[in-house]
Design a protein around this motif. Structure first.
Motif, PDB file in Angstrom:
ATOM      1  N   ARG A  38       0.827  -1.215   0.000  1.00  0.00           N
ATOM      2  CA  ARG A  38       0.000   0.000   0.000  1.00  0.00           C
ATOM      3  C   ARG A  38       0.859   1.262   0.000  1.00  0.00           C
ATOM      4  NH1 ARG A  38      -2.295   2.289   5.591  1.00  0.00           N
ATOM      5  NH2 ARG A  38      -3.458   4.105   4.855  1.00  0.00           N
ATOM      6  N   GLN A  39       1.890   1.276   0.828  1.00  0.00           N
ATOM      7  CA  GLN A  39       2.709   2.477   0.964  1.00  0.00           C
ATOM      8  C   GLN A  39       3.500   2.796  -0.302  1.00  0.00           C
ATOM      9  OE1 GLN A  39       2.629   4.626   3.392  1.00  0.00           O
ATOM     10  NE2 GLN A  39       1.203   3.451   4.642  1.00  0.00           N
ATOM     11  N   ILE A  40       3.970   1.770  -0.992  1.00  0.00           N
ATOM     12  CA  ILE A  40       4.807   2.034  -2.174  1.00  0.00           C
ATOM     13  C   ILE A  40       3.984   2.185  -3.451  1.00  0.00           C
ATOM     14  CG2 ILE A  40       6.794   0.856  -1.165  1.00  0.00           C
ATOM     15  CD1 ILE A  40       6.197  -1.538  -2.957  1.00  0.00           C
ATOM     16  N   THR A  41       2.667   2.011  -3.337  1.00  0.00           N
ATOM     17  CA  THR A  41       1.808   2.188  -4.523  1.00  0.00           C
ATOM     18  C   THR A  41       0.685   3.177  -4.257  1.00  0.00           C
ATOM     19  OG1 THR A  41       0.421   0.276  -3.917  1.00  0.00           O
ATOM     20  CG2 THR A  41       2.294  -0.125  -5.395  1.00  0.00           C
ATOM     21  N   THR A  42       0.908   4.112  -3.342  1.00  0.00           N
ATOM     22  CA  THR A  42      -0.132   5.103  -3.052  1.00  0.00           C
ATOM     23  C   THR A  42      -0.467   5.968  -4.259  1.00  0.00           C
ATOM     24  OG1 THR A  42       1.600   6.590  -2.214  1.00  0.00           O
ATOM     25  CG2 THR A  42       0.420   5.250  -0.591  1.00  0.00           C
ATOM     26  N   TRP A  43       0.435   6.032  -5.226  1.00  0.00           N
ATOM     27  CA  TRP A  43       0.219   6.854  -6.414  1.00  0.00           C
ATOM     28  C   TRP A  43      -0.669   6.162  -7.447  1.00  0.00           C
ATOM     29  CZ3 TRP A  43       2.461   3.904 -10.197  1.00  0.00           C
ATOM     30  CH2 TRP A  43       3.434   2.997  -9.767  1.00  0.00           C
ATOM     31  N   LEU A  44      -0.965   4.880  -7.238  1.00  0.00           N
ATOM     32  CA  LEU A  44      -1.908   4.200  -8.123  1.00  0.00           C
ATOM     33  C   LEU A  44      -3.335   4.498  -7.678  1.00  0.00           C
ATOM     34  CD1 LEU A  44      -0.246   0.685  -8.622  1.00  0.00           C
ATOM     35  CD2 LEU A  44      -0.537   2.463 -10.346  1.00  0.00           C
TER      36      LEU A  44
END
Length: 294
Positions: A173-179
């Motif tokens: 979740r933290q490393i794909t918040t931009w999706l």
């Protein structure tokens, strides 16, 4: 060419997340579908980055040459993900060490950590072998039967290793918040996790006891939100509490089945749907480009 592949994978990942919605014939199917779409985009990005680093910045792929930009982007993405994982792991390890300094007590045959907190609180905190933490305020608030229902709920979190699984999902979740829709999908996974634990507790105690305990605890607590914490009072948007209560009441009143989504029986709940999980094999798609590199 590597940059073209990277942009194509990025577009596919964006599209998959964008098309997700909170729909499904059953909680089992909703869990499978949400988890698959939550994991597939970052897995595609990971395998793409690995494939690009494997092939290197030199040479040609099909008829197009390669460049350093895509190579640097791949290294940067994997490096960022690794550093963020280390940060989360360190934070969880420090909290677990702190929890283990709390005094222990026996409760219903289980060893628990007693927390000096003025509000009712109970949670599994840790990774694969979490510690059960309970506040004195919760012991003073709940009677024996309600306390048994809450303990059964936390036993479900331990059985399903929720703290361990959601540590990894929280990292994703933290490393794909931009999706797109990352936070919405995360909240959906949280509420489905809590519904699963509620059903486990209801099967072993009484659905009404679980619902009453939920109201007593949630209204008087401030729950931790760390990825490595699974609390009975885990809250998301306010409407999620209503969904948990309705699901518990639906167990008592079959007539509610046409108005709320009822959790499936325990022995069928959250079974892996092979046809759903087969889509995760798409994550290996970028690796198929390696043989075309020269």
């Amino acid at each position: 060419m590597h940059l073209i592949v990277l942009l194509a994978i990025f577009a596919l990942a964006w599209r998959l997340r964008y098309t997700w919605s909170e729909t499904g014939a059953s909680w089992n199917q909703r869990w499978d579908r949400t988890l698959a779409i939550f994991l597939l985009p970052p897995l595609l990005l990971f395998t793409s980055a690995i494939a690009i680093i494997w092939m290197g910045p030199h040479g040609r792929m099909v008829w197009v040459g390669n460049d350093w930009l895509s190579y640097d982007l791949a290294i940067g993405f994997l490096g960022f993900a690794a550093l963020y994982w280390l940060k989360l792991a360190r934070s969880g390890w420090l909290m677990l060490q702190q929890v283990r300094t709390y005094p222990t007590t026996e409760l219903d045959g289980n060893s628990v950590r007693l927390l000096n907190l003025a509000t009712p609180y109970i949670a599994q905190i840790g990774f694969w072998e979490p510690e059960l933490v309970i506040s004195q305020a919760l012991l003073d608030t709940l009677g024996t039967e309600h306390l048994g229902a809450v303990l059964a709920h936390e036993q479900a979190h331990y059985h399903y290793r929720d703290t361990y699984c959601f540590f990894w999902l929280g990292w994703v979740r933290q490393i794909t918040t931009w999706l797109p829709q990352t936070e919405a999908m995360w909240q959906e996974l949280l509420v489905l996790r809590e519904l699963r634990a509620d059903r486990w507790a209801a099967d072993r105690t009484d659905p009404l006891l679980v619902a009453e305990a939920l109201l007593l605890v949630v209204q008087n607590t401030s729950a931790l939100t760390e990825n490595f914490s699974a609390a009975f009072s885990q809250m998301a948007p306010a409407d999620r509490l209503d969904r948990r209560i309705e699901a518990l009441l639906a167990i008592l009143e079959p007539s509610l089945d046409d108005r709320v989504d009822v959790i499936e029986p325990q022995h069928r709940q959250y079974q892996q749907n092979l046809s759903t999980w087969a889509w995760l094999l798409l994550a290996l798609l970028p690796l198929l480009a390696v043989p075309f590199h020269t």
